[in-house]
Enzyme design. Structure first.
Site, PDB file in Angstrom:
ATOM      1  N   ASP A  98      39.117  42.334  34.195  1.00 45.13           N
ATOM      2  CA  ASP A  98      39.200  43.315  35.263  1.00 45.13           C
ATOM      3  C   ASP A  98      40.474  43.393  36.358  1.00 45.13           C
ATOM      4  OD1 ASP A  98      37.401  41.395  36.387  1.00 45.13           O
ATOM      5  OD2 ASP A  98      37.012  42.659  37.881  1.00 45.13           O
ATOM      6  N   GLU A 163      34.939  40.629  37.910  1.00 42.22           N
ATOM      7  CA  GLU A 163      35.233  39.663  38.750  1.00 42.22           C
ATOM      8  C   GLU A 163      35.642  40.192  40.194  1.00 42.22           C
ATOM      9  OE1 GLU A 163      36.888  36.781  41.302  1.00 42.22           O
ATOM     10  OE2 GLU A 163      38.133  38.317  40.564  1.00 42.22           O
TER      11      GLU A 163
HETATM   12 ZN   LIG Z   1      41.094  37.036  40.109  1.00 46.23          ZN
END
Ligand SMILES: [Zn+2]
Length: 410
Positions: A98, A163
């Site tokens: 991401d 994340e």
């Molecule tokens: Zn990162």
């Protein structure tokens, strides 16, 4: 051993073009969390999976976290495993697919999702965070696959979702539902670093963000007798925050800076005009606290100060945490993952790496809380989340060699 590392290293040197092409592919597919109005990471993970199949990687294990907020209904987590000569432990490299939104497009020179190449430097959203580490881990493994060289220990590459917004559907999900880690495993998280490639992050401070809401009574500024100035009362507390530096003054040279920090930061607007005494005041405090101290003690002291100001100023003060994370137990400075990285960095970059602690908030803490030794390292310019995010191809190639060195157990 160093014979096979030399061969792998030479082979990795030839991946310059492939590195750019994989970066171009990954950059072209925005993988934004639903919190950022995105569709998640599935398209990007699929593209990566297809690329790796063509590159000779084995089929991955797919640990998809269900998430109804995205159109596909899943947040993809891919796990690639390569058998080593000694299967008793695994060297893991975890990176995330991401990205964060590009922000103000006017600040970008060109489209954030179209890779821009300028000599050895590449630009685009995600090229550093976290495609730098992701791509380096891919070509470290490809170096072994292409030469049919078996690693010393098992290798595990993790490409995880979510994340940037807390890891609940990424490594948090894996650790909870599909925990496949062992205490002796070496875990590398290439998601932070410096241009000299020297610091290896093994510890973090506790972090707490506090919201301080003070309520008095609004009135005309010419009649202070009819109200209570919330701003003036809150300022007394804000002015005391720096006293925490002298009370919690322990220094630990592992950290930079080596002390705990306590800073009043954001201030919300109050009244729009000069001649009104504000009845409400809101400000925030950012504290980064050495693991030696308990956040609850600091909160209790602030509460005591707030009680005193409530009594003397006739206001109500509410203090609530916006974010609160007690530091994870640090990875040992002599943990095998740290020693292996140090040897690899010395061999590839000819520099002496050192361990350090940071101000809080790395994803490695999730591993550390469960008792696994995780080290955060990469060689990057620290352009994550900025407009015109960039990284250097020679650093990706170099980091791939560092990972290959660790895989070969040099
Ligand atoms: Zn990162």
């Amino acid at each position: 051993m160093s014979e096979s590392f030399n061969r792998v290293s030479q082979s990795i040197d030839k991946y310059h073009k492939e590195v750019v092409e994989l970066q171009r592919l990954l950059t072209s597919i925005p993988a934004l969390a639903p919190e950022s109005d995105g569709e998640g990471e599935l398209k990007k993970a699929e593209a990566l999976k297809n690329y790796l199949a063509r590159a000779g990687f084995p089929a991955p294990e797919e640990l998809n976290a269900p998430d109804k907020r995205v159109p596909s209904g899943i947040r993809p987590n891919l796990v690639y495993k390569i058998d080593g000569e000694d299967g008793s432990k695994t060297v893991w490299i975890m990176s995330h697919t991401d990205v964060v939104p590009p922000g103000d497009l006017n600040k970008w020179k060109g489209d954030p999702y179209t890779l821009r190449v300028d000599g050895d430097r590449i630009y685009g959203r995600g090229v550093e965070d976290n495609q730098h580490g992701l791509v380096a881990s891919v070509f470290a493994v490809k170096g072994l696959i292409d030469l049919k060289i078996k690693p010393k220990f098992n290798i595990g590459l993790l490409f995880v979702a979510d994340e940037e917004v807390g890891s609940r559907f990424g490594i948090g999900y894996i650790l909870e539902k599909h925990n496949m880690f062992k205490k002796d495993d070496l875990i590398i998280v290439p998601d932070s670093g410096r241009p000299d490639g020297k610091p290896i992050e093994i510890a973090e401070k506790s972090i707490i963000w506090l919201k301080v809401e003070t309520t008095g009574k609004q009135c005309h500024a010419s009649r202070p007798d009819q109200g209570t100035n919330a701003f003036a009362a809150a300022s007394k507390l804000a002015a005391k925050i720096h006293a925490l530096y002298n009370i919690y003054d322990y220094r630990d040279q592992l950290f930079d800076p080596p002390y705990s920090s306590f800073e009043p930061t954001k201030k919300e607007a109050n009244v729009p005009n000069v001649n009104t005494i504000p009845g409400d005041d809101v400000f925030y405090v950012d504290c980064r606290v050495l693991p030696k101290y308990k956040l609850a003690d600091i909160e209790a002291l602030l509460r005591k100060w707030a009680d005193e100001i409530e009594a003397s100023e006739n206001v109500k003060i509410k203090i609530s945490p916006v974010q609160r994370a007690e530091a994870a137990p640090p990875t040992a400075a002599n943990a095998p993952v740290v020693e292996a990285l140090k040897r690899a960095i010395r061999s590839v970059y000819k520099v002496e790496a050192f361990v350090e602690g940071i101000g809080g908030g790395t994803v490695a803490a999730l591993f550390r809380r469960k008792g696994y030794a995780a080290a955060v390292w990469s060689r990057i310019h620290e352009t994550a989340h900025q407009p015109n995010e960039f990284t250097d191809i020679p650093f990706i190639i170099g980091d791939a060699k560092v990972f290959a060195h660790v895989f070969l157990g040099a």
